[in-house]
Design an enzyme around this catalytic site. Structure first.
Site, PDB file in Angstrom:
ATOM      1  N   THR A   1       0.837  -1.205   0.000  1.00  0.00           N
ATOM      2  CA  THR A   1       0.000   0.000   0.000  1.00  0.00           C
ATOM      3  C   THR A   1       0.869   1.251   0.000  1.00  0.00           C
ATOM      4  O   THR A   1       2.009   1.222   0.466  1.00  0.00           O
ATOM      5  CB  THR A   1      -0.940   0.032   1.240  1.00  0.00           C
ATOM      6  OG1 THR A   1      -1.743   1.211   1.194  1.00  0.00           O
ATOM      7  CG2 THR A   1      -0.176   0.016   2.550  1.00  0.00           C
TER       8      THR A   1
ATOM      9  N   ASN B   1      -0.577   3.909   1.408  1.00  0.00           N
ATOM     10  CA  ASN B   1      -1.309   4.664   2.422  1.00  0.00           C
ATOM     11  C   ASN B   1      -0.751   4.396   3.833  1.00  0.00           C
ATOM     12  O   ASN B   1      -0.991   3.334   4.417  1.00  0.00           O
ATOM     13  CB  ASN B   1      -2.793   4.251   2.325  1.00  0.00           C
ATOM     14  CG  ASN B   1      -3.687   5.059   3.218  1.00  0.00           C
ATOM     15  OD1 ASN B   1      -3.285   5.484   4.290  1.00  0.00           O
ATOM     16  ND2 ASN B   1      -4.916   5.264   2.790  1.00  0.00           N
TER      17      ASN B   1
ATOM     18  N   GLY C   1      -1.599   5.744   6.575  1.00  0.00           N
ATOM     19  CA  GLY C   1      -2.700   5.671   7.550  1.00  0.00           C
ATOM     20  C   GLY C   1      -3.161   4.232   7.730  1.00  0.00           C
ATOM     21  O   GLY C   1      -3.386   3.758   8.848  1.00  0.00           O
TER      22      GLY C   1
ATOM     23  N   ASP D   1      -8.619  -3.054  -0.122  1.00  0.00           N
ATOM     24  CA  ASP D   1      -9.362  -2.040  -0.855  1.00  0.00           C
ATOM     25  C   ASP D   1     -10.585  -1.691  -0.013  1.00  0.00           C
ATOM     26  O   ASP D   1     -11.232  -2.568   0.554  1.00  0.00           O
ATOM     27  CB  ASP D   1      -9.786  -2.538  -2.236  1.00  0.00           C
ATOM     28  CG  ASP D   1     -10.147  -1.359  -3.115  1.00  0.00           C
ATOM     29  OD1 ASP D   1      -9.307  -0.473  -3.283  1.00  0.00           O
ATOM     30  OD2 ASP D   1     -11.294  -1.304  -3.607  1.00  0.00           O
TER      31      ASP D   1
ATOM     32  N   PHE E   1      -7.524   9.895   7.698  1.00  0.00           N
ATOM     33  CA  PHE E   1      -7.335  10.230   6.289  1.00  0.00           C
ATOM     34  C   PHE E   1      -8.674  10.110   5.564  1.00  0.00           C
ATOM     35  O   PHE E   1      -9.677   9.706   6.156  1.00  0.00           O
ATOM     36  CB  PHE E   1      -6.290   9.288   5.660  1.00  0.00           C
ATOM     37  CG  PHE E   1      -6.696   7.830   5.666  1.00  0.00           C
ATOM     38  CD1 PHE E   1      -7.317   7.266   4.569  1.00  0.00           C
ATOM     39  CD2 PHE E   1      -6.475   7.030   6.782  1.00  0.00           C
ATOM     40  CE1 PHE E   1      -7.711   5.927   4.575  1.00  0.00           C
ATOM     41  CE2 PHE E   1      -6.852   5.691   6.793  1.00  0.00           C
ATOM     42  CZ  PHE E   1      -7.469   5.144   5.684  1.00  0.00           C
ATOM     43  N   GLY E   2      -8.672  10.465   4.305  1.00  0.00           N
ATOM     44  CA  GLY E   2      -9.848  10.285   3.453  1.00  0.00           C
ATOM     45  C   GLY E   2     -11.109  10.885   4.054  1.00  0.00           C
ATOM     46  O   GLY E   2     -11.144  12.047   4.475  1.00  0.00           O
ATOM     47  N   TYR E   3     -12.144  10.058   4.144  1.00  0.00           N
ATOM     48  CA  TYR E   3     -13.470  10.522   4.574  1.00  0.00           C
ATOM     49  C   TYR E   3     -13.633  10.565   6.098  1.00  0.00           C
ATOM     50  O   TYR E   3     -14.734  10.818   6.596  1.00  0.00           O
ATOM     51  CB  TYR E   3     -14.556   9.613   3.974  1.00  0.00           C
ATOM     52  CG  TYR E   3     -14.590   9.649   2.452  1.00  0.00           C
ATOM     53  CD1 TYR E   3     -15.341  10.599   1.773  1.00  0.00           C
ATOM     54  CD2 TYR E   3     -13.860   8.736   1.699  1.00  0.00           C
ATOM     55  CE1 TYR E   3     -15.368  10.647   0.389  1.00  0.00           C
ATOM     56  CE2 TYR E   3     -13.866   8.774   0.303  1.00  0.00           C
ATOM     57  CZ  TYR E   3     -14.622   9.731  -0.335  1.00  0.00           C
ATOM     58  OH  TYR E   3     -14.638   9.788  -1.702  1.00  0.00           O
TER      59      TYR E   3
HETATM   60  P1  IMP Z   1      -8.529   2.658  -1.186  1.00  0.00           P
HETATM   61  O1  IMP Z   1      -8.816   1.386  -0.474  1.00  0.00           O
HETATM   62  O2  IMP Z   1      -7.180   3.202  -0.778  1.00  0.00           O
HETATM   63  O3  IMP Z   1      -8.710   2.563  -2.671  1.00  0.00           O
HETATM   64  O4  IMP Z   1      -9.554   3.681  -0.589  1.00  0.00           O
HETATM   65  C1  IMP Z   1     -10.568   4.260  -1.360  1.00  0.00           C
HETATM   66  C2  IMP Z   1     -10.942   5.613  -0.804  1.00  0.00           C
HETATM   67  O5  IMP Z   1     -11.701   5.459   0.364  1.00  0.00           O
HETATM   68  C3  IMP Z   1      -9.764   6.515  -0.483  1.00  0.00           C
HETATM   69  O6  IMP Z   1     -10.022   7.798  -0.986  1.00  0.00           O
HETATM   70  C4  IMP Z   1      -9.711   6.587   0.996  1.00  0.00           C
HETATM   71  O7  IMP Z   1      -9.390   7.860   1.417  1.00  0.00           O
HETATM   72  C5  IMP Z   1     -11.131   6.218   1.393  1.00  0.00           C
HETATM   73  N1  IMP Z   1     -11.063   5.420   2.581  1.00  0.00           N
HETATM   74  C6  IMP Z   1     -10.786   4.112   2.699  1.00  0.00           C
HETATM   75  N2  IMP Z   1     -10.772   3.739   3.990  1.00  0.00           N
HETATM   76  C7  IMP Z   1     -11.034   4.860   4.695  1.00  0.00           C
HETATM   77  C8  IMP Z   1     -11.131   5.127   6.094  1.00  0.00           C
HETATM   78  O8  IMP Z   1     -10.947   4.293   6.965  1.00  0.00           O
HETATM   79  N3  IMP Z   1     -11.419   6.392   6.411  1.00  0.00           N
HETATM   80  C9  IMP Z   1     -11.613   7.372   5.506  1.00  0.00           C
HETATM   81  N4  IMP Z   1     -11.524   7.179   4.210  1.00  0.00           N
HETATM   82  C10 IMP Z   1     -11.236   5.925   3.797  1.00  0.00           C
END
Ligand code: IMP
Length: 186
Positions: free
Chosen positions: A8, A10, A12, A66, A142-144
């Site tokens: 990954t 990420n 976080g 994912d 992070f993210g949402y």
């Molecule tokens: P991916 O698994 O990295 O492709 O995540 C997809 C999207 O969902 C990314 O933009 C992440 O920021 C968001 N995301 C995934 N898991 C979390 C979480 O635990 N908290 C906030 N956003 C998340």
């Protein structure tokens, strides 16, 4: 400590996995190998595609994950498109789409894939139900995270420490299942 490679970019996610798996005897090692995220209908498909890509270049046992946020009132949007949507319309865009909406239910889903060379990957799923807050709150995670309040809490993931978030989160739940499965695997 058993080493577990996590493919990954990420950090976080790595922090969350480390926090959860360290007490269970696993040392999580981040490997930022990169793999294409296919346009697919489900997180499972995205994860399996990622595994097959990584397996060609990395001949050790590894995990990848994912995840996505599925909002009830938006018929599951952004779902598998969560990453793209986060980097385009962002949190502000999601809050705008939900302006005036009272029923703000949503679910985070996480699909972990565990892969050993020559074996079919194992998929492990975790879910966390909650609501989308009225405004952004908190600076952690992070993210949402700043717009998601899990069921049973009064604050967003953005207002929680990694440890606190793990007690509720989709990834925390998936990681607990993963740890039990890994005991039998290794
Ligand atoms: P991916 O698994 O990295 O492709 O995540 C997809 C999207 O969902 C990314 O933009 C992440 O920021 C968001 N995301 C995934 N898991 C979390 C979480 O635990 N908290 C906030 N956003 C998340």
């Amino acid at each position: 400590m058993k080493e577990l490679f996590f493919i990954t970019s990420n950090t976080g996610k790595v922090q969350e996995a480390t926090e959860k798996l360290r007490p269970l005897g696993f040392s999580v090692v981040q490997k930022n190998l990169g793999y294409p995220e296919v346009q697919a209908d489900s997180l499972e498909e995205v994860a399996i595609w990622g595994v097959s890509h990584v397996q060609e270049r990395f001949r050790r046992a590894f995990i990848l994950e994912d995840a996505g946020l599925f909002i009830d009132d938006l018929q599951g949007f952004p779902g598998v498109y969560s990453k793209y949507v986060f980097f385009t319309i962002g949190l502000g865009g999601i809050l705008q789409l939900l302006e005036g909406v009272e029923k703000r239910g949503a679910v985070f889903r996480s699909v972990y894939a565990y892969s050993e060379p020559g074996k079919k990957p194992l998929l492990i799923i975790g879910e966390c139900k909650g609501i989308i807050s009225m405004r952004k709150q908190g600076t952690h995670g992070f993210g949402y995270d700043p717009i998601f309040i899990p069921d049973g809490a009064k604050k967003t993931f953005g207002d929680m420490s990694v440890e606190e978030k793990n007690q509720f989160s989709h990834r925390g739940k998936a990681l607990e299942k993963l740890a039990t499965v890994l005991k039998d695997f290794q």
